[in-house]
Design a protein around this motif. Structure first.
Motif, PDB file in Angstrom:
ATOM      1  N   ARG A  30      35.787  18.767  30.779  1.00 50.64           N
ATOM      2  CA  ARG A  30      36.214  18.865  32.146  1.00 50.64           C
ATOM      3  C   ARG A  30      37.659  19.611  32.566  1.00 50.64           C
ATOM      4  N   THR A  31      38.245  19.883  31.224  1.00 50.13           N
ATOM      5  CA  THR A  31      39.692  20.478  31.283  1.00 50.13           C
ATOM      6  C   THR A  31      39.314  22.056  31.437  1.00 50.13           C
ATOM      7  N   VAL A  32      38.476  22.408  30.957  1.00 47.46           N
ATOM      8  CA  VAL A  32      38.013  24.005  31.017  1.00 47.46           C
ATOM      9  C   VAL A  32      37.564  24.071  32.499  1.00 47.46           C
ATOM     10  N   THR A  33      36.813  23.300  33.207  1.00 50.08           N
ATOM     11  CA  THR A  33      36.369  23.430  34.455  1.00 50.08           C
ATOM     12  C   THR A  33      37.522  23.388  35.405  1.00 50.08           C
ATOM     13  N   GLN A  34      38.745  22.483  35.145  1.00 54.38           N
ATOM     14  CA  GLN A  34      39.642  22.542  35.823  1.00 54.38           C
ATOM     15  C   GLN A  34      40.677  23.691  35.805  1.00 54.38           C
ATOM     16  N   ILE A  35      40.488  24.523  34.520  1.00 56.27           N
ATOM     17  CA  ILE A  35      41.355  25.617  34.543  1.00 56.27           C
ATOM     18  C   ILE A  35      40.481  26.917  34.953  1.00 56.27           C
ATOM     19  N   ILE A  36      39.247  27.130  34.910  1.00 62.05           N
ATOM     20  CA  ILE A  36      38.435  28.093  35.414  1.00 62.05           C
ATOM     21  C   ILE A  36      38.236  28.043  36.972  1.00 62.05           C
ATOM     22  N   GLY A  37      37.884  26.743  37.567  1.00 61.23           N
ATOM     23  CA  GLY A  37      37.700  26.712  38.743  1.00 61.23           C
ATOM     24  C   GLY A  37      38.545  27.551  39.696  1.00 61.23           C
ATOM     25  N   PRO A  38      39.855  26.872  39.836  1.00 54.32           N
ATOM     26  CA  PRO A  38      41.289  27.504  40.559  1.00 54.32           C
ATOM     27  C   PRO A  38      41.723  28.686  39.812  1.00 54.32           C
ATOM     28  N   GLY A  39      41.486  29.021  38.578  1.00 55.79           N
ATOM     29  CA  GLY A  39      42.139  29.882  37.808  1.00 55.79           C
ATOM     30  C   GLY A  39      41.628  31.265  38.105  1.00 55.79           C
ATOM     31  N   VAL A  40      40.227  31.474  38.477  1.00 56.93           N
ATOM     32  CA  VAL A  40      39.853  32.779  38.639  1.00 56.93           C
ATOM     33  C   VAL A  40      40.316  32.978  40.189  1.00 56.93           C
ATOM     34  N   VAL A  41      40.561  32.232  40.933  1.00 58.31           N
ATOM     35  CA  VAL A  41      41.069  32.410  42.397  1.00 58.31           C
ATOM     36  C   VAL A  41      42.477  32.861  42.372  1.00 58.31           C
ATOM     37  N   TRP A  42      43.004  32.135  41.436  1.00 54.90           N
ATOM     38  CA  TRP A  42      44.468  32.701  41.281  1.00 54.90           C
ATOM     39  C   TRP A  42      44.688  34.174  40.673  1.00 54.90           C
ATOM     40  N   ALA A  43      43.495  34.142  39.718  1.00 50.98           N
ATOM     41  CA  ALA A  43      43.571  35.704  39.199  1.00 50.98           C
ATOM     42  C   ALA A  43      43.346  36.705  40.233  1.00 50.98           C
ATOM     43  N   SER A  44      42.296  36.604  41.025  1.00 53.30           N
ATOM     44  CA  SER A  44      42.176  37.374  42.209  1.00 53.30           C
ATOM     45  C   SER A  44      43.453  37.581  42.972  1.00 53.30           C
ATOM     46  N   PHE A  45      43.943  36.486  43.349  1.00 52.10           N
ATOM     47  CA  PHE A  45      45.138  36.607  43.997  1.00 52.10           C
ATOM     48  C   PHE A  45      46.362  37.594  43.701  1.00 52.10           C
ATOM     49  N   ILE A  46      46.421  37.601  42.156  1.00 53.53           N
ATOM     50  CA  ILE A  46      47.175  38.452  41.482  1.00 53.53           C
ATOM     51  C   ILE A  46      46.816  39.825  41.570  1.00 53.53           C
ATOM     52  N   ALA A  47      45.508  40.074  41.421  1.00 55.20           N
ATOM     53  CA  ALA A  47      45.109  41.519  41.539  1.00 55.20           C
ATOM     54  C   ALA A  47      45.432  42.024  42.974  1.00 55.20           C
ATOM     55  N   THR A  48      45.126  41.110  43.869  1.00 54.83           N
ATOM     56  CA  THR A  48      45.395  41.637  45.389  1.00 54.83           C
ATOM     57  C   THR A  48      46.881  41.831  45.560  1.00 54.83           C
ATOM     58  N   MET A  49      47.732  41.001  44.792  1.00 57.71           N
ATOM     59  CA  MET A  49      49.234  41.565  44.909  1.00 57.71           C
ATOM     60  C   MET A  49      49.576  42.661  44.272  1.00 57.71           C
ATOM     61  N   VAL A  50      48.646  43.148  43.268  1.00 62.23           N
ATOM     62  CA  VAL A  50      48.919  44.443  42.532  1.00 62.23           C
ATOM     63  C   VAL A  50      48.411  45.633  43.603  1.00 62.23           C
TER      64      VAL A  50
END
Length: 636
Positions: A30-50
């Motif tokens: 479950r920890t992996v799901t908790q990281i991947i689920g929101p993590g990829v959204v935050w990765a897109s946020f960082i890419a947008t900030m770039v």
């Protein structure tokens, strides 16, 4: 890394997360799901900030999707200030919501937990594709995927019949909008022989092209899609029922993604709407009517999430009003503002529902101010922002819209301003009713939990962040006060000829600021008046004097009943008639009749089968004689 690759990564991160969770999520810890689920959204946020910090502005072409003769359709992403603005809202507010979901959905088993985050990542990907698409085909693909994602998430608890029915209703309503989008794109293709934004918008520089009646038709058809996706009258009935989904889904649909798509569409297509004057006026009228319509229904709702749902319809109506009169930056500022305070309200409500063991009837709450103080304070901040109380973000964005409508000085804009003003007063009253009933006074005797617990940090921290944004976010643009910064205007104005939503083309009226402050004061007074009615009971409720109005609003102006009578029952009767007279008699009859004919032929033919060789020889000889006679006669 090139900015072209970064733009693609904004899409690929949530897509990859969804694929990974769909394929292996239920087998992973479950920890992996908790990281991947929101993590990829935050990765897109960082890419947008770039993209933001590199001042990226380009129409990136990746490959040719379709080629036929001289026609070519690329897969291209438009990265400009408008699409970056929308991506920041989607990934920023969406990231907070998906992070909040880690705690809210913790009671689900592992397969359902992974399935939930798969759907959420698909939803984020679909909305990002919608706002980044550089042509109408991929706009429609993203548009349809957003509808499909909402179907999955609203019906997430598929064992509940009410959730399945709500998901189906949302899907059907949105498909109506999809059809309008497809037909609108087809009209533009026939008229201008292009499906890219650049190709179509550049054709509009020709006066003869921009005055074509086909442009009005295309604009109205695209408006059908916007109305369905943003739950505006008359395709609005799906949104309140969407509350059957988990609360984070409600927050994502209402604040960061789905319902804002219609506002984005009109803003992105503003070169069309600026010359399609009738369709453009229809946008403002629909928005104003929906704003008032939804606010009146919110007056009588008892489910806390449904009050927020109708307030979303009303606030999206304000955005439609703004873009419909040409105040595009005001509409997008309110889109950002609404994302802050509405996500805050839904997630704070989710904290309460979580503490109340999934009870949503706010009449069974009460007394939460002393027991859930952090959630109560954040919900109050969101509520006052919804009302439009200074210095919260809702005041600056909503009053800028009303000020723009009042200042334009045309009959239509005066009319929609009056409707918006009345809506603001109703908003103050129904929001006060919601807050005082749910959080103040004594605990209800019917409350399911005597000593509720506060939400865990993973749920409370995103709510606090949104409360801070709702408190200070308005200071990025203070035009409602007549002075100060206007960062949203400045950010959205610099763009190329077809993408810039542009600045407001008329000056603010001298009295707009005074009227805005008066509107806020009256809304605040009505917020406090709700305390006298619903907590101290010092004043008689309005429904006691107007019971017929109470019934009308409780039945939501009978829209569902009207649609049921006009479409559902009618189609049921047509289906029954078709089954009885067409399918049974004609289609089944043809198949069954053919079988019966073959069976009868076989029965009669069986009489020739005697089993005696002499009979077969006799038939053979007789047939040969008859054939010989026929040949002789033909020869003669």
């Amino acid at each position: 890394m090139s900015m072209q690759t970064v733009a693609l990564l904004v899409l690929l991160f949530p897509a990859a997360g969804a694929i990974l969770l769909a394929g292996r999520g239920w087998r992973m810890p479950r920890t992996v799901t908790q990281i991947i689920g929101p993590g990829v959204v935050w990765a897109s946020f960082i890419a947008t900030m770039v993209l933001l910090f590199n001042h990226t502005f380009n129409d990136f072409y990746y490959w040719t999707w379709i080629r036929s003769g001289s026609f070519a359709l690329p897969f291209n992403l438009v990265v400009d200030n408008l699409s970056i603005f929308m991506c920041l809202v989607i990934t920023g507010v969406g990231g907070l919501i998906v992070t909040y979901s880690v705690g809210y959905m913790a009671h689900e088993d592992d397969p359902s937990y992974s399935r939930f985050f798969t759907y959420m990542d698909v939803f984020i990907f679909s909305m990002l594709l919608l706002v980044l698409a550089g042509n109408f085909v991929f706009l429609i693909v993203g548009w349809a995927l957003v509808g499909l994602s909402s179907y999955f998430l609203i019906g997430f608890w598929y064992r509940r019949p009410s959730a399945v029915l709500a998901a189906r209703k949302a899907f059907v309503m949105n498909v109506i909008g999809d059809v309008g989008m497809i037909l609108g794109a087809f009209v533009l293709f026939v008229s201008y022989h292009s499906l890219t934004y650049a190709g179509v918008f550049n054709e509009l520089t020709s006066l003869s092209n921009s005055e074509s009646p086909a442009l009005e038709l295309a604009a109205f058809l695209l408006l059908v899609g916007a109305v369905a996706k943003s739950a505006q009258i008359p395709l609005h009935t799906w949104l309140p029922d969407a509350m059957e989904g988990p609360t984070p889904v409600s927050a994502l649909i209402h604040a960061a993604t789905m319902v804002t798509a219609g506002v984005y569409l009109v803003g992105r297509m503003h070169p069309i709407y600026d010359v399609a004057v009738y369709a453009h006026g229809a946008v403002a009228i629909i928005g104003a009517v929906t704003a008032l319509f939804a606010a009146t229904i919110a007056l009588v709702q008892t489910d806390i999430k449904r009050v927020l749902a109708y307030s979303t319809m009303s606030q999206i109506g304000y955005m439609f009003l703004a873009v419909g009169i040409g105040a595009y930056t005001a509409g997008f500022f309110h889109l950002l503002s609404h994302a802050f305070f509405k996500a805050l309200l839904f997630m704070a409500a989710g904290n309460v529902i979580h503490a109340m063991h999934d009870e949503q009837d706010m009449r069974r709450f009460g007394g939460l101010w002393g027991q859930l103080r952090p959630t109560s304070i954040t919900f109050l901040i969101g509520s006052l922002s919804l009302v439009g109380v200074i210095p919260l973000v809702g005041f600056f964005s909503k009053e800028q819209i009303l000020g723009a409508a009042f200042s334009r000085g045309e009959p239509l804009t005066y009319a929609v301003w009056a409707v918006g003003f009345a809506t603001a007063l109703l908003t103050g009253f129904y929001t006060g009713r919601m807050w005082w009933i749910a959080f103040w006074g004594k605990p209800s005797p019917e409350r399911p939990v005597e000593h509720p617990h506060e939400a865990p940090p993973v749920m409370l921290i995103p709510v606090v962040i949104l409360a801070i944004l709702a408190t200070i976010g308005g200071f990025i643009q203070t035009r409602a006060l007549g002075f100060g910064p206007h960062l949203i205007d400045d950010f959205l104005a610099p763009a190329n000829d077809y993408a810039a939503v542009g600045r407001q083309m008329w000056e603010e009226a001298a009295g707009a600021v005074v009227i805005g402050l008066a509107t806020m004061a009256l809304g605040g007074i009505l917020f406090l008046a709700a305390y006298r009615i619903y907590v101290t009971h010092a004043w008689r409720p309005w429904s006691a004097a107007l019971p017929w109005a109470q019934r009308l609003l409780e039945r939501k102006y009978y829209f569902d009943e009207a649609y049921d009578a006009a479409f559902v029952r009618t189609l049921d009767r047509v289906a029954d008639l078709g089954f009885r007279d067409v399918e049974t008699e004609v289609l089944d009859g043809a198949v069954v009749g053919t079988a019966e004919l073959a069976e009868a032929g076989a029965g009669y033919g069986s009489f020739t089968q005697t089993g005696y060789f002499r009979n077969y020889v006799l038939v053979f000889v007789a047939s040969a004689v008859i054939l010989a006679i026929v040949l002789l006669l033909r020869a003669a």
